[in-house]
Write a protein that holds these residues in place. Structure first.
Motif, mmCIF file in Angstrom:
data_model
loop_
_atom_site.group_PDB
_atom_site.id
_atom_site.type_symbol
_atom_site.label_atom_id
_atom_site.label_comp_id
_atom_site.label_asym_id
_atom_site.label_seq_id
_atom_site.Cartn_x
_atom_site.Cartn_y
_atom_site.Cartn_z
ATOM 1 N N GLN A 95 3.358 -128.329 -30.750
ATOM 2 C CA GLN A 95 2.602 -127.175 -30.250
ATOM 3 C C GLN A 95 1.894 -126.447 -31.386
ATOM 4 O O GLN A 95 0.749 -126.005 -31.234
ATOM 5 C CB GLN A 95 3.546 -126.240 -29.500
ATOM 6 N N ARG B 73 -2.398 -126.354 -32.048
ATOM 7 C CA ARG B 73 -3.263 -125.180 -32.266
ATOM 8 C C ARG B 73 -4.239 -125.448 -33.414
ATOM 9 O O ARG B 73 -5.401 -125.010 -33.376
ATOM 10 C CB ARG B 73 -2.401 -123.946 -32.537
ATOM 11 N N ALA C 283 -5.267 -131.012 -27.090
ATOM 12 C CA ALA C 283 -5.992 -130.189 -28.057
ATOM 13 C C ALA C 283 -7.190 -130.928 -28.652
ATOM 14 O O ALA C 283 -8.264 -130.355 -28.823
ATOM 15 C CB ALA C 283 -5.052 -129.748 -29.173
#
Length: 414
Positions: free
Chosen positions: A38, A42, A99
């Motif tokens: 995670q 980002r 992402a």
């Protein structure tokens, strides 16, 4: 040995070397792996649209992946690694691909290679390779020949001589090689047997060329690797012949990660669609006061959400199936069960990746096609990545197994 090179490869300049590795963080649990994914996601997400549009390679993003310790997720605990579950490995790649689908694919081959190392390498070879991975060395891939008649035909050859073993050949679809410290490749040995040969990225006679031209996965740099009489360390040549008659999971493991990347592309596309609908899309005239009240959009979003969650659930189930099967000696029947479970996931993740990336543009409206948003990258990445192995053969595999009881063939695409 003279190499039959495309003109673009012959004229292209070799790419810069990756910087020397530095010791990364050591991940110790599945929960820590998810948290690390995670955090890295980002970093992947920041500037992903611009990197794709300008084809700016994600050197810093891949360094962040390595520094986080995610590269050592499947290294056995006995060697100091995290040895996370396959269900966790799938979720890690789903998080990363949501992402940035290109950046997420770059380390994929490292885990496919490590799955082979676990079943084919000697204890001494395993110890060295695992130690390097945990020290921050990245493993790339030298893929199949570009112009071969069959993807399974290997013309890269290892020869022996007074100066030691040497490797010559020309490979393409080499995802991860540009960013790697080690480049393993399949080769034919002096006796005609199949080998997995590890070469250093900076070894003499090894050349990586960024000649990838796909309209999707633009920053994976999945181009050419050329070996021209490159010296090989004899103790890093792995004999693959014994695998031919032995059931294993290296194929399903590799396919599980590909399915996870597709699931991530779908997850990212759905998230982008929801964000655009909430913040930018105007309702179609005479249908509703706001987009949030448009019955057609509400219905389509609901259906898309269900399809995504279904694909994610089957992917997670496939990961748990691999975990259960890997906990016992692998048999022909259990290897087939693994291939079937992953094929089911691959079908659903392929379909939802294509559906979600297409629906993103349809629901968001004409303004979503502007270059500045670069939302088309989701569809381009999904379309290119899902072609990695034709999903139509997954249907064939499942049908042949269900109707005729035929066990799936054992190879890296099953």
């Amino acid at each position: 040995m003279s190499l039959d090179m495309d003109e673009s490869v012959a004229d292209g300049a070799a790419e810069p070397m990756p910087p020397p590795p530095s010791p990364p963080h050591r991940i110790g649990s599945d929960a820590e792996a998810i948290a690390a994914a995670q955090a890295v996601a980002r970093i992947f997400a920041a500037g992903a649209a611009e990197r794709d549009r300008d084809r700016r390679l994600p050197w810093g993003e891949i360094a962040a992946f390595t520094d986080s310790g995610l590269g050592g997720l499947t290294v056995p605990r006995a060697h100091g690694g995290a040895e996370v579950s396959y269900a966790t490995l799938a979720e890690v790649f789903t998080i990363l691909a949501a992402a940035d689908g290109s950046a997420a694919q770059i380390p994929q081959n490292q885990f496919g290679v490590l799955a082979l190392v676990a079943v084919a390498a000697s204890p001494a070879q395993q110890a060295r390779i695992y130690r390097d991975v945990l020290a921050g060395h990245r493993i790339g891939n030298a893929g199949p020949a570009r112009n071969g008649k069959a993807i399974t035909r290997v013309e890269t050859r290892l020869t022996s001589g007074p100066a030691g073993p040497r490797l010559s050949g020309h490979r393409f679809y080499s995802t991860g090689a540009l960013f790697a410290h080690w480049i393993p490749t399949r080769a034919v040995g002096p006796d005609g047997g199949p080998l997995l040969v590890f070469l250093r990225r900076d070894a003499p006679g090894v050349r990586v060329v960024d000649d990838w031209q796909g309209f999707g996965q633009r920053t994976t740099a999945s181009g050419s690797v050329l070996f021209e009489n490159a010296p090989v360390e004899a103790d890093l040549t792995i004999d693959l012949a014994p695998l031919a008659g032995r059931p294993g999971l290296f194929g399903p493991i590799s396919q599980l990660i590909h399915a996870a990347i597709d699931a991530g592309l779908a997850r990212g596309a759905v998230a982008a669609a929801l964000d655009f609908l909430r913040t930018r899309t105007r309702p179609y005239p005479f249908t509703a006061e706001t987009v949030a009240e448009d019955p057609h959009i509400l219905g389509e979003v609901g259906r898309l959400t269900v399809d995504l969650h279904a694909a994610e659930a089957v992917l997670a189930r496939a990961g748990r199936t691999l975990d259960r099967i890997a906990a016992a000696p692998v048999t022909a029947q259990s290897a087939a069960e693994a291939s079937v479970a992953v094929a089911q996931a691959k079908i659903l993740t392929t379909e939802v990746a294509l559906e979600a990336s297409e629906r993103l543009l349809e629901l968001a409206g004409a303004s979503a096609t502007r270059d500045g948003y670069n939302l088309g990258r989701f569809w381009r990445d999904a379309r290119v990545h899902t072609l990695h192995d034709p999903v139509r053969w997954k249907y064939h595999l499942l049908g042949n197994h269900a109707l005729n009881g035929v066990l799936p063939a054992r190879h890296q695409w099953n």
